[in-house]
Write a protein that holds these residues in place. Sequence first.
Motif, short mmCIF file in Angstrom:
data_model
loop_
_atom_site.label_atom_id
_atom_site.label_comp_id
_atom_site.label_asym_id
_atom_site.label_seq_id
_atom_site.Cartn_x
_atom_site.Cartn_y
_atom_site.Cartn_z
N GLN A 6 35.46 10.65 3.66
CA GLN A 6 35.44 10.74 5.04
C GLN A 6 36.70 10.05 5.78
O GLN A 6 36.83 10.39 6.93
N ILE A 7 37.22 9.08 5.11
CA ILE A 7 38.39 8.73 5.53
C ILE A 7 39.52 9.47 5.77
O ILE A 7 40.09 9.77 6.82
N TYR A 8 39.82 10.23 4.76
CA TYR A 8 40.95 11.37 4.83
C TYR A 8 40.63 12.54 5.77
O TYR A 8 41.49 12.82 6.74
N ASN A 9 39.32 12.67 5.98
CA ASN A 9 38.85 13.57 7.18
C ASN A 9 39.00 13.13 8.35
O ASN A 9 39.42 13.89 9.34
N ALA A 10 38.86 11.83 8.79
CA ALA A 10 39.32 11.19 10.02
C ALA A 10 40.42 11.36 10.31
O ALA A 10 41.14 11.46 11.29
N ILE A 11 41.42 11.06 9.31
CA ILE A 11 42.83 10.93 9.46
C ILE A 11 43.31 12.19 9.88
O ILE A 11 44.47 12.39 10.78
N SER A 12 42.93 13.24 9.06
CA SER A 12 43.34 14.55 9.36
C SER A 12 42.79 15.14 10.61
O SER A 12 43.53 15.83 11.38
N ALA A 13 41.80 14.94 10.95
CA ALA A 13 41.24 15.20 12.57
C ALA A 13 41.92 14.78 13.46
O ALA A 13 42.38 15.11 14.65
N TYR A 14 42.40 13.60 13.36
CA TYR A 14 43.31 12.81 14.36
C TYR A 14 44.76 13.33 14.46
O TYR A 14 45.04 13.95 15.50
N ARG A 15 45.34 13.53 13.20
CA ARG A 15 46.58 14.43 13.25
C ARG A 15 46.53 15.73 13.82
O ARG A 15 47.54 16.16 14.36
N SER A 16 45.33 16.50 13.45
CA SER A 16 45.26 17.53 14.02
C SER A 16 44.90 17.63 15.58
O SER A 16 45.43 18.54 16.25
N SER A 17 44.42 16.58 16.11
CA SER A 17 44.21 16.55 17.64
C SER A 17 45.31 16.16 18.33
O SER A 17 45.46 16.66 19.50
N ILE A 18 46.49 15.62 17.64
CA ILE A 18 47.69 15.26 18.05
C ILE A 18 48.60 16.68 18.27
O ILE A 18 49.27 16.91 19.33
N ARG A 19 48.36 17.55 17.20
CA ARG A 19 49.15 18.58 17.01
C ARG A 19 48.69 19.49 18.30
O ARG A 19 49.58 20.66 18.59
N GLY A 20 47.35 19.66 18.41
CA GLY A 20 46.80 20.64 19.20
C GLY A 20 46.86 21.88 18.49
O GLY A 20 46.41 21.90 17.53
N SER A 21 47.04 23.08 19.19
CA SER A 21 46.88 24.11 18.56
C SER A 21 48.11 24.79 17.79
O SER A 21 48.15 25.95 17.22
N ASP A 22 49.02 23.74 17.48
CA ASP A 22 50.37 24.13 16.90
C ASP A 22 49.87 24.01 15.52
O ASP A 22 49.03 23.22 14.99
N THR A 23 50.75 24.84 14.74
CA THR A 23 50.73 24.53 13.32
C THR A 23 51.52 23.56 12.96
O THR A 23 52.21 22.98 13.59
N GLU A 24 51.47 22.91 11.57
CA GLU A 24 52.08 21.85 11.22
C GLU A 24 53.56 22.03 11.25
O GLU A 24 54.50 21.25 11.62
N MET A 25 54.07 23.35 10.92
CA MET A 25 55.57 23.70 10.84
C MET A 25 55.92 23.81 12.41
O MET A 25 57.01 23.21 12.69
N GLN A 26 55.00 24.32 13.39
CA GLN A 26 55.53 24.52 14.62
C GLN A 26 55.74 22.81 15.32
O GLN A 26 56.59 22.86 16.03
N HIS A 27 54.80 21.97 14.92
CA HIS A 27 54.92 20.59 15.34
C HIS A 27 56.07 19.85 14.77
O HIS A 27 56.89 19.33 15.57
#
Length: 159
Positions: free
Chosen positions: A126-147
């Motif tokens: 759940q810690i890893y999922n929360a970190i991932s969700a936060y990072r994903s919210s910063i990125r928005g709809s961009d992929t990691e590479m686009q970011h």
Amino acid sequence: MITRSDTNAGIRGRTSFVLIGCERSGQCRSRKKDFVRKDTESRKRGCPFKLYGKLVVGRQGWMVKLMCESHNHELVKSLVGHSYVGRLTKDEKKIIVDMPKSMVKPRNILLMLKEHNVNSCTTIKQIYNAISAYRSSIRGSDTEMQHLIKFLERDRYIH
């Protein structure tokens, strides 16, 4: 633990009802047909336990009917690992967002959360999922590479 299903008919003459069942009801559905793992097990057991509730005429209360009282599995002794009891509070989410910025490892974040709340059933996943969700919210709809490319262009590493 139980799962809940709300149904609002929205049709004149029909009433709303709530169907409550065991979280282990239903069958496991395989994600990929060719990929079979032998070392994992599903929580789903096709458990028949069900409660049916509907609003009493005049909306003065609920009528609850036990449809099937039996379980086809042992009841759990501990709630650790269950998503509902392991959910994070708003304050815990703020801590999880701030700590990785300071290069704190997820296992240390979990230890700190457990020190603050001894009864916490939060797991490392759940810690890893929360970190991932936060990072994903910063990125928005961009992929990691686009970011990444946006940051490289911003800092003028590429043109």
